[in-house]
Design a protein around this motif. Structure first.
Motif: not given
Length: 67
Positions: A32-36
């Motif tokens: 959802x467009x987040x980083x790890x």
């Protein structure tokens, strides 16, 4: 998957120094467009995050680690 197993796989795939950079700097659409780092901090399952890594960088992840 334990977080320690996740980070072992990240280190093996990207190298010790670059793995942390990938985790903090790259947004992943499957997350959802987040980083790890953001996904893990939000409580996302490490296995789910790892599979997103596998699908985002299929050429980097050793085939034996795609599971």
């Amino acid at each position: 998957m334990k977080h320690s197993d996740f980070w072992d796989r990240m280190t093996e795939t990207f190298g010790a120094g670059y793995a942390r950079s990938v985790a903090s700097d790259h947004s992943i659409s499957m997350l959802e467009g987040r980083t790890i780092d953001q996904a893990l901090s939000d409580g996302e399952n490490a296995k789910t995050v790892w599979m997103a890594v596998c699908r985002t960088w299929p050429e980097r992840v050793p085939q034996r680690l795609v599971r």
